[in-house]
Design an enzyme around this catalytic site. Structure first.
Site, short mmCIF file in Angstrom:
data_model
loop_
_atom_site.label_atom_id
_atom_site.label_comp_id
_atom_site.label_asym_id
_atom_site.label_seq_id
_atom_site.Cartn_x
_atom_site.Cartn_y
_atom_site.Cartn_z
N GLY A 16 0.81 -1.21 0.00
CA GLY A 16 0.00 0.00 0.00
C GLY A 16 0.84 1.26 0.00
O GLY A 16 0.60 2.20 -0.77
N GLU A 35 10.01 4.08 7.13
CA GLU A 35 10.01 2.63 7.19
C GLU A 35 10.81 2.18 8.41
O GLU A 35 11.96 2.59 8.60
CB GLU A 35 10.63 2.03 5.92
CG GLU A 35 10.96 0.55 5.98
CD GLU A 35 9.76 -0.31 6.32
OE1 GLU A 35 9.88 -1.13 7.25
OE2 GLU A 35 8.70 -0.17 5.66
N GLY A 86 6.53 -6.35 3.03
CA GLY A 86 6.33 -7.78 2.84
C GLY A 86 6.82 -8.32 1.51
O GLY A 86 7.00 -9.53 1.36
N ALA A 91 6.17 -14.76 -0.88
CA ALA A 91 6.46 -15.84 -1.83
C ALA A 91 6.18 -15.42 -3.27
O ALA A 91 6.00 -16.28 -4.13
CB ALA A 91 5.64 -17.08 -1.47
N HIS A 469 -0.71 -14.05 6.44
CA HIS A 469 -1.55 -13.05 5.80
C HIS A 469 -2.53 -12.46 6.82
O HIS A 469 -3.70 -12.82 6.87
CB HIS A 469 -2.31 -13.67 4.62
CG HIS A 469 -1.40 -14.30 3.61
ND1 HIS A 469 -1.55 -15.59 3.15
CD2 HIS A 469 -0.30 -13.80 2.99
CE1 HIS A 469 -0.59 -15.86 2.29
NE2 HIS A 469 0.18 -14.79 2.17
#
Length: 540
Positions: A16, A35, A86, A91, A469
């Site tokens: 986002g 961050e 993330g 993955a 998640h």
């Protein structure tokens, strides 16, 4: 007229926050991104996850890696850290959810979400470089296809859509995605260490697309800065206070002002800020619905492992996730792998025990399995070559279950806690996951793994599911009584404050949510006016 240090401060640089950074820069805003994690170049990532200082995130102990682990009473959470959020350790799996997600009662009456998000999903796929079908076939892909057939759901088997530059393995090439404006890339070598951090340069992390392009347009990204306060100012705007991540003494606190703030610190980070700022009075009008409809994607992490595998059974070769199938209409199963040598996360695995019993019964079942075949259980649990001997099964559901998060005081500190929320109870285990793990184990054994066995996790034994998640808690809603943000991701009651990350997602998508978070962010930012223009969005 009040003069601000920045037009917009963005808290977090995940899916986002990175979309917000690029799109706002393109619209002429002065943007600063904070961050909490560090910045990584490709060569900075750990070679294997045994290098805990570069892999795990525990800044107070000198660990500034990509893997966060959080625990609540009802779930253990795996999340990301670093510039790119993330995307650094996910993955690289980019599914679009099915129709039931868009029809969830929480938001279906607000817009035709499936239709409205369609163009934004297309943009997200282009920006993230989605390859619709993983192009390689190896033993794992054949095992997954066979397990699906054995479960009677072979028609649901498919190759995963992944965000990877395959190119020529190991060969450096100019930016293939953005007409040369992005960074150079290197073709994927199928090393399997996507979730430890891609040292090759093949993974389409946000540093390879949105954030790289945003910095070219003047966005300032400050790493290792943790936001500890967001306070509204009397005349409008916000004061954002940060400190050095993990600092014990010299914390280096700084405050900047901004006309608008975008919270994009991931579900855990954004919820922490919203709860704490509401409690402290810095943001007093945050909806009382904060923390409700927190989702875990109704998830379980089980799998299969063998004591020994032949060299031809290259279970650790490939990108992290390559295939999936549906056990039933709401349960989605994916294979997951770490590369050779990355065996640390195997410490979470243990024997599979039935989860529909009390804790004492589960522990008794576990002990019985160990006592019945102690040598075999020792060999199965041995971490040596763990990633090369097994397949992790990531199982996700569209089931309507949730948690409610809140703050409580413990040892004089405010910490987040959880309780069961709306819908079905958040599951402590999934029988469908156990069935899938058993089918995968049978196929591993058939292909030469001897012996192979379905495996669960230690948290699951104690009734605590694992999720990669973690979503919701500041969800889209039609009113402040129903959620935290409106259809444009503006926080109810605080003009100029926005939430654009996984915490806005109102339902369990049943697939990896990164593409959906990106598409929602693209939609939200498409409604922002250009800097200096009037805002055409309805007033709350």
């Amino acid at each position: 007229m009040t003069e601000f240090d920045e037009d917009v401060v963005i808290v977090g640089s995940g899916f986002g926050g990175s979309v917000a950074a690029l799109r706002l820069a393109e619209k002429g805003y002065r943007v600063r991104v904070y961050e909490a994690g560090r910045r990584f170049e490709d060569e900075d990532f750990a070679k294997t996850n045994w290098n805990v200082r570069r892999y795990l995130w525990a800044p107070a102990f000198g660990c500034f890696g990509v893997q966060r682990i959080h625990r609540l009473p009802h779930v253990m959470i795996l999340a990301g850290a670093g510039v790119g959020g993330g995307s650094l350790n996910y993955a690289n799996t980019l599914y679009q959810p099915g129709a039931s997600f868009f029809q969830d009662p929480q938001w279906r009456g607000i817009a035709d979400w499936e239709r409205e998000l369609s163009a934004h999903y297309a943009t997200a796929k282009r920006m993230l470089g989605v390859v619709e079908h993983y192009p390689h076939t190896g033993p794992v892909e054949r095992i997954m296809a066979g397990a699906a057939e054995d479960l009677g759901v072979g028609d649901t088997f498919r190759r995963a859509p992944v965000g990877v530059w395959f190119g020529k393995p190991g060969e450096r090439t100019p930016d293939p995605f953005f007409d040369g404006e992005g960074p150079e890339r290197t073709g994927c070598t199928l090393c399997g260490n996507c979730m430890v951090g891609c040292r090759v340069g093949a993974k389409n992390t946000l540093m390879k697309n949105y954030l790289a392009l945003a910095e070219r347009r003047g966005v300032a990204i400050e790493s290792l800065r943790t936001v500890i306060d967001v306070a509204e100012l009397p005349g409008g705007g916000f004061a954002v206070t940060t400190q050095r991540s993990g600092a014990w003494l010299r914390r280096g606190r700084r405050t900047v002002t901004a006309r608008q703030v975008v919270l994009a610190a991931g579900t855990w980070g954004t919820q922490q800020l919203l709860h704490r700022m509401k409690e402290s009075g810095s943001l007093p009008r945050i909806s009382d619905a904060v923390g409700r409809l927190t989702r875990t994607n109704s998830e379980a992490l089980d799998g299969a492992i063998a004591t020994k595998v032949p060299e031809s059974l290259e279970l650790a070769r490939g990108v992290a996730i390559t295939t999936s199938f549906h056990v039933d209409d709401r349960t989605h199963v994916e294979n997951v792998r770490y590369g050779p040598g990355s065996n640390l996360m195997g410490a979470l695995a243990t024997a599979l025990v039935p989860g529909d019993r009390r804790l004492g019964a589960r522990l008794t079942n576990l002990a019985a399995q160990v006592l019945r075949s102690p040598v075999r259980q020792f060999r199965l649990g041995n971490l040596r070559r763990w990633s090369e001997r097994g397949i992790i099964a990531l199982v996700m559901q569209t089931a309507d279950n949730s948690l409610t998060l809140s703050l409580r005081r413990r040892f004089g500190r405010l910490v987040m806690t959880s309780e069961q929320g709306h819908g079905e109870p958040n599951p402590s285990y999934l029988p469908q996951a156990h069935a899938a793990a058993a089918a995968i184990a049978a196929r591993v054994e058939r292909d030469g793994g001897e012996p192979a066995e379905a495996r669960g996790s230690w948290p699951e034994v104690f009734g605590i599911p694992l999720t990669a998640h973690f979503l919701g808690g500041a969800v889209i809603s039609s009113s402040p009584e129903e959620g935290v943000i409106d259809a444009y991701h503006r926080v109810w009651g605080h003009p100029g404050l926005h939430v654009v990350d996984g915490s806005a997602v109102p339902a369990n998508p049943g697939v990896n949510p990164s593409l959906t978070i990106t598409a929602l962010a693209e939609r939200a930012l498409s409604y922002w006016p250009r800097a200096g223009d009037d805002d055409v969005r309805p007033v709350q």
